[in-house]
Design an enzyme around this catalytic site. Structure first.
Site, PDB file in Angstrom:
ATOM      1  N   SER A  56       0.927  -1.329  -0.006  1.00 10.10           N
ATOM      2  CA  SER A  56       0.133   0.042  -0.078  1.00 10.10           C
ATOM      3  C   SER A  56       0.809   1.100   0.063  1.00 10.10           C
ATOM      4  O   SER A  56       0.298   2.315  -0.143  1.00 10.10           O
ATOM      5  CB  SER A  56      -0.854  -0.178   1.078  1.00 10.10           C
ATOM      6  OG  SER A  56      -1.894  -0.852   1.112  1.00 10.10           O
ATOM      7  N   LYS A  81       0.415   3.488  -2.912  1.00 11.59           N
ATOM      8  CA  LYS A  81      -1.000   4.282  -2.841  1.00 11.59           C
ATOM      9  C   LYS A  81      -0.269   5.791  -2.637  1.00 11.59           C
ATOM     10  O   LYS A  81      -1.225   6.776  -3.208  1.00 11.59           O
ATOM     11  CB  LYS A  81      -1.624   3.948  -1.663  1.00 11.59           C
ATOM     12  CG  LYS A  81      -2.796   2.992  -1.692  1.00 11.59           C
ATOM     13  CD  LYS A  81      -3.616   2.755  -0.430  1.00 11.59           C
ATOM     14  CE  LYS A  81      -4.634   1.797  -0.518  1.00 11.59           C
ATOM     15  NZ  LYS A  81      -4.064   0.211  -0.449  1.00 11.59           N
ATOM     16  N   SER A  83      -6.302   3.576   4.057  1.00 12.25           N
ATOM     17  CA  SER A  83      -5.751   2.809   3.136  1.00 12.25           C
ATOM     18  C   SER A  83      -6.868   2.149   2.178  1.00 12.25           C
ATOM     19  O   SER A  83      -6.600   0.990   1.832  1.00 12.25           O
ATOM     20  CB  SER A  83      -4.767   1.563   3.622  1.00 12.25           C
ATOM     21  OG  SER A  83      -4.007   1.224   2.869  1.00 12.25           O
TER      22      SER A  83
END
Length: 379
Positions: A54, A57, A119
């Site tokens: 993540s 991101k 997230s």
């Protein structure tokens, strides 16, 4: 020819420190970046592409921030939640989510909080579809934009960090993305410091463990998959100095929190950026063959700056390297040597050295006398 020099105050930092090699991390990949200068202060496989989970991101967020800046999005825009976004990134997928409802609409500001704080994979896909039409097209746009920014290790297959062989980036390039976000989008960056966010009646907390343990930390993003392990991109400020820490490959959430605290405290207190010399400084001289002068002064054509652990400051060394004696004539500005700067825990840096003056070739008589001297062994 190699000539060791101690000019320019290269070795003035003598102090009773331990070896800088003593500083290590249990992370598989790690970097510490100085925000102001862009210097890498610590590097452990930092340039090696890795699965970022993540943490990738951050590129999705940067793309959204840039879209807001150019007017393609506004914080108040309401974007549609497709079935694909709901099914692929929502609770049904077993992934991180902000619990968007299918066929609903969500404000961009809420989506950004959903990505940064929770997230949310579903929020990433909604942003991706709004900007590029599909997540696959957005991933291609992410990769192209990364290349434009000089992030050569970056390759994106999706907007979320979901495991994929095509989802790769180095810790160093993640740190650079973080620096771009902080520098170019300071107001939007404030979202990273928010501790919690409630959406659709569900309250969730920021996953960055350093927000509550290290004073001055104000971002950025955690990551975890089975393939990547536990990782974190974090940034903090102390006494006006900002540092960015990126690490990955930790075995547990607790290990990530503990190692992150140690790395960030070290980043803010135990590393330094030293300006050793400026472009135009003369740092030595080189021997000249058959010149009207026996030597030529060597000057830098760029600044010399070194980021390193404070323990290494008394072990900085600088060496002038050239293949000499150098044949005359030499023109001012000719690049004729290199300066190699090294220190424990730091990869050797090389800087071009140019002639600081013209050196004309000796006349015929001078060359003849030099030849005779060489023949009979006179210097």
């Amino acid at each position: 020819m190699r000539v060791r020099i101690i000019a320019l105050l290269f070795l003035i930092y003598a102090a009773p420190f331990a070896n800088a090699q003593d500083f290590q991390t249990t992370a598989t990949h790690a970097v510490i970046l100085d925000y102001e200068t862009g210097e890498i202060l610590f590097d452990q496989n930092g340039g090696v592409p890795m699965p970022p989970a993540s943490m990738s991101k951050l590129m999705t967020i940067l793309m959204a921030f840039e879209a807001i800046d150019r007017g393609a999005l506004s914080l108040d825009d309401e974007l549609p939640v497709s079935e694909y976004a709901w099914r692929t990134g929502g609770a049904a997928s077993g992934s991180s989510t902000m619990f968007l409802e299918v066929n609903s609409r969500a404000r961009v500001e809420d989506l950004l909080r959903g990505i940064i704080i929770q997230s949310g994979n579903d929020a990433c896909i909604v942003i991706a579809e709004a900007l590029s039409g599909s997540e696959a097209a957005f991933a291609a746009d992410m990769t192209a934009r990364a290349r434009e920014l000089g992030l050569t290790s970056a390759s994106f297959a999706n907007s979320t960090g979901w495991p994929d062989p095509g989802q790769q980036i180095s810790a160093a390039d993640l740190a650079r993305i973080a620096a771009i976000i902080i520098r170019d989008h300071p107001e939007l960056y404030e979202l990273f410091a928010e501790r919690e966010f409630t959406y659709n009646g569900i309250r969730q907390f920021n996953r960055n463990p350093l927000l509550s343990t290290v004073d001055g930390v104000d971002g950025l993003k955690t990551g975890h998959t089975q393939e990547s392990g536990y990782g974190l991109v974090a940034s903090g400020v102390r006494n006006g100095t900002r540092r960015i820490v990126v690490y990955n490959g930790m075995e547990s959430e607790r290990a990530r929190a503990n190692e992150g605290e140690r790395l960030m405290r070290a980043a803010l207190t135990d590393f330094d950026v030293i300006d050793l010399a400026e472009a135009g400084d003369v740092v030595g001289e080189a021997e000249v063959f058959l010149g009207q002068a026996e030597t030529v002064a060597l000057r830098l054509n760029s600044d010399v700056r070194l980021g390193l652990h404070v323990n290494a400051r008394d072990d900085i060394e600088a060496v002038v390297v050239y293949d000499g004696p150098l044949p005359s004539p030499i023109s001012e500005g000719d690049v004729i040597a290199m300066l190699e700067v090294s220190a424990p825990g730091v990869e050797t840096r090389r800087y071009e050295l140019e002639a600081a003056e013209d050196v004309d070739r000796q006349g015929l008589m001078g060359r003849a006398l030099a030849g005779l001297g060489s023949l009979f062994g006179f210097n």
